[in-house]
Write a protein that holds these residues in place. Structure first.
Motif, short mmCIF file in Angstrom:
data_model
loop_
_atom_site.label_atom_id
_atom_site.label_comp_id
_atom_site.label_asym_id
_atom_site.label_seq_id
_atom_site.Cartn_x
_atom_site.Cartn_y
_atom_site.Cartn_z
N ALA A 5 0.85 -1.20 0.00
CA ALA A 5 0.00 0.00 0.00
C ALA A 5 0.88 1.25 0.00
CB ALA A 5 -0.94 -0.01 1.20
N ALA A 6 1.92 1.24 0.82
CA ALA A 6 2.84 2.38 0.88
C ALA A 6 3.61 2.53 -0.43
CB ALA A 6 3.80 2.23 2.06
N HIS A 7 3.91 1.41 -1.08
CA HIS A 7 4.58 1.41 -2.39
C HIS A 7 3.73 2.18 -3.40
CE1 HIS A 7 6.04 -0.38 -6.21
NE2 HIS A 7 4.80 -0.75 -6.42
N GLY A 8 2.43 1.90 -3.44
CA GLY A 8 1.53 2.61 -4.36
C GLY A 8 1.50 4.10 -4.08
N GLU A 9 1.46 4.47 -2.81
CA GLU A 9 1.46 5.89 -2.43
C GLU A 9 2.79 6.56 -2.80
OE1 GLU A 9 0.58 5.84 1.75
OE2 GLU A 9 -1.41 4.97 1.42
N TYR A 10 3.89 5.84 -2.60
CA TYR A 10 5.22 6.37 -2.90
C TYR A 10 5.34 6.71 -4.38
CZ TYR A 10 10.31 6.54 -3.43
OH TYR A 10 11.60 6.93 -3.74
N TRP A 11 4.92 5.78 -5.24
CA TRP A 11 5.06 6.03 -6.68
C TRP A 11 4.02 7.02 -7.18
CZ3 TRP A 11 9.39 5.62 -9.06
CH2 TRP A 11 10.34 4.75 -8.55
N ALA A 12 2.88 7.12 -6.52
CA ALA A 12 1.91 8.17 -6.86
C ALA A 12 2.53 9.54 -6.57
CB ALA A 12 0.62 7.98 -6.08
N LYS A 13 3.29 9.63 -5.49
CA LYS A 13 3.99 10.88 -5.15
C LYS A 13 5.05 11.19 -6.22
CE LYS A 13 6.78 13.10 -1.63
NZ LYS A 13 7.91 12.86 -0.79
N GLN A 14 5.80 10.17 -6.66
CA GLN A 14 6.81 10.38 -7.71
C GLN A 14 6.15 10.86 -8.99
OE1 GLN A 14 10.07 10.15 -6.77
NE2 GLN A 14 9.14 9.62 -4.80
N ASP A 19 11.61 3.07 -1.91
CA ASP A 19 10.30 2.47 -2.09
C ASP A 19 10.01 1.59 -0.87
OD1 ASP A 19 8.24 0.61 -2.74
OD2 ASP A 19 8.77 0.63 -4.86
#
Length: 159
Positions: A82-91, A131
């Motif tokens: 879930a945090a991975h998805g948020e991280y790449w959405a931020k990128q 990530d």
């Protein structure tokens, strides 16, 4: 006159006639028209010097998923994903991420791919290591330089 010379003369005449009639052959056009008059072409003006990260799921998670047909109930892995998805959405929001996706189907080397921009290989490796799914060892990450020759304009704003 040789057959090769005759072919060259015929090609030259045909191209001259097309030019005279202001008709451009399909292979000379930048994009192809569709029914809705959208011309698909190169969306970027120049080559993009980017990086690609190949993400592979931790082997034990992959095997449990493959054997059962259900995603494993692993709270730590699910939180990291879930945090991975948020991280790449931020990128993406910061203009760094270019493309992301994963293989679909049952492949032994199931991998996800993210293409993103960074100033250097070292910075790209830092971005991948930050990530949350990589930090928690849910994914293994390999970073490589990746030159993007073109991105289609198909998914951009339609006027």
């Amino acid at each position: 006159m040789s057959n090769q010379r005759i072919s060259l003369v015929i090609c030259t005449i045909c191209l001259s006639l097309l030019n005279f009639a202001n008709i451009k052959p399909a292979w000379s056009q930048q994009g192809a028209k569709t029914d809705n008059s959208m011309v698909y072409a190169k969306g970027n003006k120049q080559r993009i010097n980017a990086f690609i990260v190949l993400l592979r799921l931790r082997h034990d998670l992959f095997l449990r998923w493959k054997d059962s047909g259900k995603w494993p109930d692993d709270k730590e892995a699910n939180a990291a994903l879930a945090a991975h998805g948020e991280y790449w959405a931020k990128q993406l929001g910061e203009g760094k991420a270019v493309l992301a996706g994963g293989m679909e189907g049952d492949y032994w080397d199931n991998a996800a791919v993210i293409i993103f921009e960074a100033e250097s290989l070292e910075q790209a490796q830092q971005i991948a290591k930050a990530d949350p799914a990589v930090k928690s060892y849910v994914f293994q990450a390999q970073v490589r330089p990746f030159g993007v020759s073109f991105i289609t304009n198909k998914y951009g704003k339609k006027e």
